[in-house]
Design a protein around this motif. Sequence first.
Motif, PDB file in Angstrom:
ATOM      1  N   ILE A  75      -5.960 -15.385  -4.821  1.00  0.00           N
ATOM      2  CA  ILE A  75      -6.361 -14.035  -5.190  1.00  0.00           C
ATOM      3  C   ILE A  75      -7.876 -14.011  -5.267  1.00  0.00           C
ATOM      4  CG2 ILE A  75      -6.256 -12.204  -6.918  1.00  0.00           C
ATOM      5  CD1 ILE A  75      -3.502 -13.264  -7.733  1.00  0.00           C
ATOM      6  N   ASN A  76      -8.483 -13.144  -4.480  1.00  0.00           N
ATOM      7  CA  ASN A  76      -9.936 -12.971  -4.460  1.00  0.00           C
ATOM      8  C   ASN A  76     -10.240 -11.563  -4.962  1.00  0.00           C
ATOM      9  OD1 ASN A  76     -10.551 -15.566  -3.148  1.00  0.00           O
ATOM     10  ND2 ASN A  76      -9.382 -14.678  -1.475  1.00  0.00           N
ATOM     11  N   ASP A  77     -10.802 -11.503  -6.170  1.00  0.00           N
ATOM     12  CA  ASP A  77     -10.984 -10.243  -6.879  1.00  0.00           C
ATOM     13  C   ASP A  77     -12.433  -9.791  -6.846  1.00  0.00           C
ATOM     14  OD1 ASP A  77     -10.590  -8.102  -8.787  1.00  0.00           O
ATOM     15  OD2 ASP A  77     -11.435  -9.446 -10.301  1.00  0.00           O
ATOM     16  N   SER A  78     -12.600  -8.493  -6.686  1.00  0.00           N
ATOM     17  CA  SER A  78     -13.937  -7.896  -6.739  1.00  0.00           C
ATOM     18  C   SER A  78     -13.945  -6.749  -7.748  1.00  0.00           C
ATOM     19  CB  SER A  78     -14.340  -7.408  -5.343  1.00  0.00           C
ATOM     20  OG  SER A  78     -15.668  -6.933  -5.348  1.00  0.00           O
ATOM     21  N   GLY A  79     -13.485  -7.048  -8.964  1.00  0.00           N
ATOM     22  CA  GLY A  79     -13.516  -6.052 -10.034  1.00  0.00           C
ATOM     23  C   GLY A  79     -12.349  -5.094 -10.048  1.00  0.00           C
ATOM     24  N   ALA A  80     -11.182  -5.520  -9.552  1.00  0.00           N
ATOM     25  CA  ALA A  80     -10.013  -4.646  -9.525  1.00  0.00           C
ATOM     26  C   ALA A  80      -9.483  -4.396 -10.935  1.00  0.00           C
ATOM     27  CB  ALA A  80      -8.912  -5.270  -8.671  1.00  0.00           C
ATOM     28  N   THR A  81      -8.954  -3.211 -11.144  1.00  0.00           N
ATOM     29  CA  THR A  81      -8.322  -2.881 -12.423  1.00  0.00           C
ATOM     30  C   THR A  81      -6.948  -3.549 -12.491  1.00  0.00           C
ATOM     31  OG1 THR A  81      -7.210  -0.932 -11.550  1.00  0.00           O
ATOM     32  CG2 THR A  81      -9.459  -0.614 -12.436  1.00  0.00           C
ATOM     33  N   PRO A  82      -6.376  -3.705 -13.690  1.00  0.00           N
ATOM     34  CA  PRO A  82      -5.024  -4.268 -13.785  1.00  0.00           C
ATOM     35  C   PRO A  82      -4.004  -3.488 -12.949  1.00  0.00           C
ATOM     36  CG  PRO A  82      -6.061  -4.316 -15.937  1.00  0.00           C
ATOM     37  CD  PRO A  82      -6.986  -3.540 -15.020  1.00  0.00           C
ATOM     38  N   GLY A  83      -4.154  -2.179 -12.856  1.00  0.00           N
ATOM     39  CA  GLY A  83      -3.258  -1.382 -12.026  1.00  0.00           C
ATOM     40  C   GLY A  83      -3.344  -1.756 -10.558  1.00  0.00           C
ATOM     41  N   MET A  84      -4.550  -1.969 -10.065  1.00  0.00           N
ATOM     42  CA  MET A  84      -4.739  -2.363  -8.668  1.00  0.00           C
ATOM     43  C   MET A  84      -4.166  -3.766  -8.442  1.00  0.00           C
ATOM     44  SD  MET A  84      -5.601  -1.830  -5.595  1.00  0.00           S
ATOM     45  CE  MET A  84      -6.555  -0.337  -5.572  1.00  0.00           C
ATOM     46  N   VAL A  85      -4.342  -4.652  -9.408  1.00  0.00           N
ATOM     47  CA  VAL A  85      -3.787  -6.004  -9.294  1.00  0.00           C
ATOM     48  C   VAL A  85      -2.267  -5.917  -9.148  1.00  0.00           C
ATOM     49  CG1 VAL A  85      -3.456  -8.218 -10.458  1.00  0.00           C
ATOM     50  CG2 VAL A  85      -5.680  -7.057 -10.599  1.00  0.00           C
ATOM     51  N   SER A  86      -1.629  -5.139 -10.011  1.00  0.00           N
ATOM     52  CA  SER A  86      -0.175  -4.983  -9.951  1.00  0.00           C
ATOM     53  C   SER A  86       0.265  -4.379  -8.620  1.00  0.00           C
ATOM     54  CB  SER A  86       0.312  -4.109 -11.110  1.00  0.00           C
ATOM     55  OG  SER A  86       0.067  -4.760 -12.337  1.00  0.00           O
ATOM     56  N   LEU A  87      -0.476  -3.394  -8.128  1.00  0.00           N
ATOM     57  CA  LEU A  87      -0.168  -2.776  -6.841  1.00  0.00           C
ATOM     58  C   LEU A  87      -0.214  -3.806  -5.721  1.00  0.00           C
ATOM     59  CD1 LEU A  87       0.202  -0.143  -5.051  1.00  0.00           C
ATOM     60  CD2 LEU A  87      -2.276  -0.271  -4.785  1.00  0.00           C
ATOM     61  N   ARG A  88      -1.281  -4.576  -5.640  1.00  0.00           N
ATOM     62  CA  ARG A  88      -1.418  -5.572  -4.568  1.00  0.00           C
ATOM     63  C   ARG A  88      -0.361  -6.668  -4.680  1.00  0.00           C
ATOM     64  NH1 ARG A  88      -3.688  -2.706  -1.093  1.00  0.00           N
ATOM     65  NH2 ARG A  88      -5.891  -2.290  -1.304  1.00  0.00           N
ATOM     66  N   LEU A  89      -0.068  -7.129  -5.909  1.00  0.00           N
ATOM     67  CA  LEU A  89       0.988  -8.132  -6.080  1.00  0.00           C
ATOM     68  C   LEU A  89       2.323  -7.576  -5.602  1.00  0.00           C
ATOM     69  CD1 LEU A  89       0.007  -9.593  -9.557  1.00  0.00           C
ATOM     70  CD2 LEU A  89       0.107 -10.883  -7.402  1.00  0.00           C
ATOM     71  N   GLY A  90       2.606  -6.329  -5.930  1.00  0.00           N
ATOM     72  CA  GLY A  90       3.842  -5.688  -5.480  1.00  0.00           C
ATOM     73  C   GLY A  90       3.907  -5.570  -3.968  1.00  0.00           C
ATOM     74  N   GLN A  91       2.784  -5.227  -3.355  1.00  0.00           N
ATOM     75  CA  GLN A  91       2.739  -5.133  -1.891  1.00  0.00           C
ATOM     76  C   GLN A  91       3.011  -6.501  -1.261  1.00  0.00           C
ATOM     77  OE1 GLN A  91      -1.227  -3.497  -1.531  1.00  0.00           O
ATOM     78  NE2 GLN A  91      -0.391  -1.536  -0.809  1.00  0.00           N
ATOM     79  N   ALA A  92       2.413  -7.543  -1.812  1.00  0.00           N
ATOM     80  CA  ALA A  92       2.613  -8.892  -1.278  1.00  0.00           C
ATOM     81  C   ALA A  92       4.076  -9.298  -1.415  1.00  0.00           C
ATOM     82  CB  ALA A  92       1.704  -9.886  -1.983  1.00  0.00           C
ATOM     83  N   ARG A  93       4.677  -9.025  -2.578  1.00  0.00           N
ATOM     84  CA  ARG A  93       6.087  -9.375  -2.798  1.00  0.00           C
ATOM     85  C   ARG A  93       6.985  -8.609  -1.814  1.00  0.00           C
ATOM     86  NH1 ARG A  93       8.151  -8.371  -8.549  1.00  0.00           N
ATOM     87  NH2 ARG A  93       7.560 -10.524  -8.945  1.00  0.00           N
ATOM     88  N   GLU A  94       6.735  -7.331  -1.643  1.00  0.00           N
ATOM     89  CA  GLU A  94       7.550  -6.511  -0.741  1.00  0.00           C
ATOM     90  C   GLU A  94       7.436  -7.002   0.698  1.00  0.00           C
ATOM     91  OE1 GLU A  94       7.751  -1.906   0.792  1.00  0.00           O
ATOM     92  OE2 GLU A  94       7.094  -2.288  -1.255  1.00  0.00           O
ATOM     93  N   LEU A  95       6.223  -7.308   1.125  1.00  0.00           N
ATOM     94  CA  LEU A  95       6.020  -7.805   2.486  1.00  0.00           C
ATOM     95  C   LEU A  95       6.711  -9.153   2.681  1.00  0.00           C
ATOM     96  CD1 LEU A  95       4.658  -7.142   5.169  1.00  0.00           C
ATOM     97  CD2 LEU A  95       2.597  -8.251   4.316  1.00  0.00           C
ATOM     98  N   ALA A  96       6.618 -10.030   1.677  1.00  0.00           N
ATOM     99  CA  ALA A  96       7.248 -11.347   1.770  1.00  0.00           C
ATOM    100  C   ALA A  96       8.766 -11.236   1.821  1.00  0.00           C
ATOM    101  CB  ALA A  96       6.824 -12.206   0.579  1.00  0.00           C
ATOM    102  N   ALA A  97       9.323 -10.233   1.155  1.00  0.00           N
ATOM    103  CA  ALA A  97      10.773 -10.067   1.100  1.00  0.00           C
ATOM    104  C   ALA A  97      11.326  -9.331   2.320  1.00  0.00           C
ATOM    105  CB  ALA A  97      11.161  -9.315  -0.169  1.00  0.00           C
ATOM    106  N   THR A  98      10.463  -8.720   3.137  1.00  0.00           N
ATOM    107  CA  THR A  98      10.893  -7.972   4.303  1.00  0.00           C
ATOM    108  C   THR A  98      11.321  -8.949   5.391  1.00  0.00           C
ATOM    109  OG1 THR A  98       9.338  -6.214   3.816  1.00  0.00           O
ATOM    110  CG2 THR A  98      10.217  -6.280   6.048  1.00  0.00           C
ATOM    111  N   ASN A  99      12.574  -8.795   5.836  1.00  0.00           N
ATOM    112  CA  ASN A  99      13.075  -9.698   6.846  1.00  0.00           C
ATOM    113  C   ASN A  99      13.871  -8.872   7.852  1.00  0.00           C
ATOM    114  OD1 ASN A  99      13.575 -12.023   8.177  1.00  0.00           O
ATOM    115  ND2 ASN A  99      14.784 -12.965   6.552  1.00  0.00           N
ATOM    116  N   PRO A 100      13.535  -8.819   9.110  1.00  0.00           N
ATOM    117  CA  PRO A 100      12.449  -9.563   9.720  1.00  0.00           C
ATOM    118  C   PRO A 100      11.091  -9.001   9.343  1.00  0.00           C
ATOM    119  CG  PRO A 100      13.402  -8.088  11.326  1.00  0.00           C
ATOM    120  CD  PRO A 100      14.219  -7.943  10.065  1.00  0.00           C
ATOM    121  N   PRO A 101      10.046  -9.814   9.528  1.00  0.00           N
ATOM    122  CA  PRO A 101       8.700  -9.332   9.180  1.00  0.00           C
ATOM    123  C   PRO A 101       8.310  -8.130  10.030  1.00  0.00           C
ATOM    124  CG  PRO A 101       8.597 -11.444  10.348  1.00  0.00           C
ATOM    125  CD  PRO A 101      10.042 -11.148  10.100  1.00  0.00           C
TER     126      PRO A 101
END
Length: 106
Positions: A75-101
Amino acid sequence: MQELTFVYDADDILDRPIHVGVVASGDLEIVMLPDPGRPTATIALRTSVDGHGARWQRVLDRFFEHGAFRARYEINDSGATPGMVSLRLGQARELAATNPPPAVAP
């Protein structure tokens, strides 16, 4: 610049690298790399905002209590708010769970 490391138990196998976000003002980038040999999610966090380790701990604890992929998370942060952190983590989880990619344009 502060560097923090967190480790969580993980069950799900990540089958490919994942990348979401950008390193820019008020945003962050998450890279997930498969690490199937370990039953953990290991987070290497680099942030431009010093002194917020406890806040990061709370946000990540909340996110990873709902499961994790066996992966190395960068995780490379440039001053993101906790809300933005949660959003990006959710996006990463959703993309990882998408099969096929999702298809990638050439």
